[in-house]
Write an enzyme that holds these catalytic residues in place. Sequence first.
Site, PDB file in Angstrom:
ATOM      1  N   CYS A   2     -12.177   3.889   7.202  1.00  0.00           N
ATOM      2  CA  CYS A   2     -13.629   3.723   7.330  1.00  0.00           C
ATOM      3  C   CYS A   2     -14.371   5.062   7.377  1.00  0.00           C
ATOM      4  CB  CYS A   2     -13.975   2.981   8.609  1.00  0.00           C
ATOM      5  SG  CYS A   2     -13.107   1.441   8.817  1.00  0.00           S
ATOM      6  N   ARG A  27     -12.076   8.364   1.146  1.00  0.00           N
ATOM      7  CA  ARG A  27     -11.298   7.979   2.323  1.00  0.00           C
ATOM      8  C   ARG A  27     -10.648   6.606   2.147  1.00  0.00           C
ATOM      9  NH1 ARG A  27     -12.869  10.839   7.056  1.00  0.00           N
ATOM     10  NH2 ARG A  27     -12.365   9.065   8.359  1.00  0.00           N
ATOM     11  N   TRP A  76     -12.612  -0.172   5.728  1.00  0.00           N
ATOM     12  CA  TRP A  76     -11.232  -0.419   5.294  1.00  0.00           C
ATOM     13  C   TRP A  76     -10.715  -1.486   6.249  1.00  0.00           C
ATOM     14  CZ3 TRP A  76      -6.149  -0.008   7.071  1.00  0.00           C
ATOM     15  CH2 TRP A  76      -5.157   0.100   6.081  1.00  0.00           C
ATOM     16  N   ASN A 102     -15.480   2.746  13.379  1.00  0.00           N
ATOM     17  CA  ASN A 102     -14.199   3.108  12.780  1.00  0.00           C
ATOM     18  C   ASN A 102     -13.185   3.067  13.911  1.00  0.00           C
ATOM     19  OD1 ASN A 102     -12.048   4.246  11.457  1.00  0.00           O
ATOM     20  ND2 ASN A 102     -12.957   6.277  11.231  1.00  0.00           N
ATOM     21  N   GLY A 103     -12.063   2.369  13.710  1.00  0.00           N
ATOM     22  CA  GLY A 103     -11.043   2.277  14.753  1.00  0.00           C
ATOM     23  C   GLY A 103     -10.678   0.834  15.019  1.00  0.00           C
ATOM     24  N   GLU A 484       9.068  13.007  -2.394  1.00  0.00           N
ATOM     25  CA  GLU A 484       7.632  13.181  -2.659  1.00  0.00           C
ATOM     26  C   GLU A 484       7.282  12.699  -4.074  1.00  0.00           C
ATOM     27  OE1 GLU A 484       5.164  13.498  -0.980  1.00  0.00           O
ATOM     28  OE2 GLU A 484       3.590  14.348  -2.212  1.00  0.00           O
ATOM     29  N   LYS A 488       4.561   9.762  -4.819  1.00  0.00           N
ATOM     30  CA  LYS A 488       3.388   9.986  -5.700  1.00  0.00           C
ATOM     31  C   LYS A 488       3.310   8.880  -6.740  1.00  0.00           C
ATOM     32  CE  LYS A 488       1.332  12.156  -4.095  1.00  0.00           C
ATOM     33  NZ  LYS A 488       1.547  12.787  -2.853  1.00  0.00           N
ATOM     34  N   GLU A 491       2.413   5.386  -5.188  1.00  0.00           N
ATOM     35  CA  GLU A 491       1.068   5.153  -4.658  1.00  0.00           C
ATOM     36  C   GLU A 491      -0.006   5.095  -5.735  1.00  0.00           C
ATOM     37  OE1 GLU A 491      -0.252   8.098  -1.797  1.00  0.00           O
ATOM     38  OE2 GLU A 491       0.887   9.644  -2.790  1.00  0.00           O
ATOM     39  N   HIS A 507      27.476   4.716  -3.258  1.00  0.00           N
ATOM     40  CA  HIS A 507      27.739   3.896  -2.069  1.00  0.00           C
ATOM     41  C   HIS A 507      26.881   2.634  -2.061  1.00  0.00           C
ATOM     42  CE1 HIS A 507      30.399   6.920  -0.512  1.00  0.00           C
ATOM     43  NE2 HIS A 507      29.487   7.839  -0.795  1.00  0.00           N
ATOM     44  N   LYS A 607      -7.416   7.660   2.698  1.00  0.00           N
ATOM     45  CA  LYS A 607      -7.075   9.084   2.760  1.00  0.00           C
ATOM     46  C   LYS A 607      -6.710   9.511   4.173  1.00  0.00           C
ATOM     47  CE  LYS A 607      -6.788  13.270   1.077  1.00  0.00           C
ATOM     48  NZ  LYS A 607      -5.543  13.562   0.332  1.00  0.00           N
TER      49      LYS A 607
HETATM   50  C1  F6R Z   1       0.385  10.538   0.127  1.00  0.00           C
HETATM   51  C2  F6R Z   1      -0.471  10.854   1.249  1.00  0.00           C
HETATM   52  C3  F6R Z   1      -0.105  10.291   2.570  1.00  0.00           C
HETATM   53  C4  F6R Z   1      -0.386  11.309   3.684  1.00  0.00           C
HETATM   54  C5  F6R Z   1      -0.166  10.663   5.059  1.00  0.00           C
HETATM   55  C6  F6R Z   1      -0.357  11.660   6.169  1.00  0.00           C
HETATM   56  O1  F6R Z   1      -0.090  11.124  -1.043  1.00  0.00           O
HETATM   57  O2  F6R Z   1      -1.446  11.533   1.123  1.00  0.00           O
HETATM   58  O3  F6R Z   1       1.225   9.872   2.604  1.00  0.00           O
HETATM   59  O4  F6R Z   1       0.451  12.410   3.491  1.00  0.00           O
HETATM   60  O5  F6R Z   1      -1.031   9.588   5.221  1.00  0.00           O
HETATM   61  O6  F6R Z   1      -1.661  12.165   6.150  1.00  0.00           O
HETATM   62  P1  F6R Z   1      -2.027  13.500   6.898  1.00  0.00           P
HETATM   63  O7  F6R Z   1      -1.260  14.588   6.251  1.00  0.00           O
HETATM   64  O8  F6R Z   1      -3.500  13.624   6.745  1.00  0.00           O
HETATM   65  O9  F6R Z   1      -1.609  13.316   8.336  1.00  0.00           O
END
Ligand code: F6R
Length: 612
Positions: A2, A27, A76, A102-103, A484, A488, A491, A507, A607
């Site tokens: 949010c 976000r 959100w 937000n929360g 990673e 990527k 997502e 295994h 985000k």
């Molecule tokens: C993936 C991504 C998320 C963040 C995770 C932690 O591309 O961006 O997996 O890495 O939500 O977020 P931060 O680093 O802001 O604590």
Amino acid sequence: MCGIIGFSGREQAAPILLDGLARMEYRGYDSAGIAVRAETCGLQVKKTKGRLQVLSTLTHGGADLEGTLGIGHTRWATHGEPNDINAHPHVSENGQIALVHNGIIENYLEIKEHLQKQGVTFTSDTDSEVVAQLLEFHYNECGSMLEAVGRVLRRIEGSYAFGIICSDYPNALIAARKDSPLILGYGENGNFIASDVTAVIKYTRDVAYMDDGEIAVVTPETIDVFDSELMPREKEHHQIDWDVSAAEKGGYAHFMFKEIMEQPEAIRKTVSPRIREGRVVLDDISLTAEYVKGISRIFVIACGSSYHVGMVSKYNWEHLLRRPVEVCLASEFRYSDPLVDESTLVLVISQSGETLDTMAAMREARRRGGRTLAIVNVVGSSIAREADDVLYTWAGPEIAVATTKAYSTQLVLMDLVGLYLADLLGTVSREEYDAVLAEMQALPEKMQRVLENFEDVQYFASRYFNHNSIFFIGRNLDYAMGLEGSLKLKEISYIHSEAYASGELKHGTISLIEPGTLVVALGTFAPLFDKAMSNVVEVKARGAEVLAVTTEMFREKMEKTANSTVVIPDTHPVLQPSLGVVPLQLFAYYVALQRGCDIDKPRNLAKSVTVE
Ligand code: F6R
């Protein structure tokens, strides 16, 4: 997650609110709304499911709504599906109070039942509406909004950032926070509240960060801040020094691509000020040599990609420091009864500095006596302010939901800290120390070379984008990097993929390899290249299509076996993941592009994850 904005000023509020919300779109959200107070018609609320554009069209860019005081929200969904009714702002039953939140309010059901018994009718399924109704209840009791907010905060449990307006208060909005980000912005034509500075940077660079338990009363001329007992508090002001354009696309089709391309510069900014006369200098932290020598174990706690940085660092730090490093998902760490004491150093990695799980895990570590060192990108964020020490990654604002430049800068900063600590401990040879530092300084230029070959990756993405299941395999640092690469891809392209330590395939997982399965084989870690190659041969023998990433040194060997090969420059093994991850980011990007996905705002993702 949010986004909140509020404005009390001398200009029409609605267009400013919509503009601020647009800047926080990154976000992640599923509905949006604004509430404005006008002299002529009291509170006006417009909210709708879907993109902000719908709300903007509905209000003619805000022009339809009079008034210079207002609040806005992108939601959100947590409690109740995304729809027009559950969208914020929520308005109390008598229509006098509007609130954005937000929360999560954990005891909302109990309060709701209590209010229902008093005859209050609810219209939404949200926990947030309960707070609007409770506010009305207390406001009717005490006749002061500030006092009513104080009473509500004492009654509710959970996390929150609130923006509140009331039709009885023509100029004032009230804000409060606990465990959810909220900043105050001091502008020329009025003052702001917002979930993050991107929302207000166009209007002001003068901000203050609200602390947990604080309440702010925002008018066009002043912002008064109070503690939970309603005693006044002074706030320290901070100047935001990055440019508005840093949070704009600047000609690129997507923020993600722009941010991938910004990585060499972001790394330069993160590394250069911290290397002087051939030594790592970390002026900004206060770990003494004596403390470092007494460290018995090290935890890295983080979520998502930041956690993957921890996975790479585990290999590098254990190699450099000869101390045990445990990498924990923050959401697991906080409830795991972790073995932390005064001799435990806890690294906390977070781009946003607001991830609730990471913050809670950090608090738990501190409660147990651990010393926390945070690696954070957002200046003034909650984690940065609460950690014992903080080191900032200077990646600049990261807008795409899928992190790229924050990941890369976290990685090099962890390498720098690892070297620094290893030097204090005497566990790294002078030759290796110098070699890593020299390569670290060459990294931006080498990364630039990888980026210049983006068309190779673009071509491979166009060949492979139709696969429905993809494996990333590698050993040691290549395995950590594959985690990673796989995330990527998942997502932003919605393709199922898994990262596997190559040696582990036989295994169990190798049963999933069949003719045509795409395997992204990572062969950049020189010490184990031959072993990694054996695993590539194994999957090839079972019909896999292999897309490989390797270094100049191994080009020939890899090209003989893999179907397609991306070649990156050689560097010191410690830094190889910093180069190797770039083609994986580009691959995810181009695959998602081919599949027509919403790259910067992938479905269901936010985000900054400020709920548990
Ligand atoms: C993936 C991504 C998320 C963040 C995770 C932690 O591309 O961006 O997996 O890495 O939500 O977020 P931060 O680093 O802001 O604590």
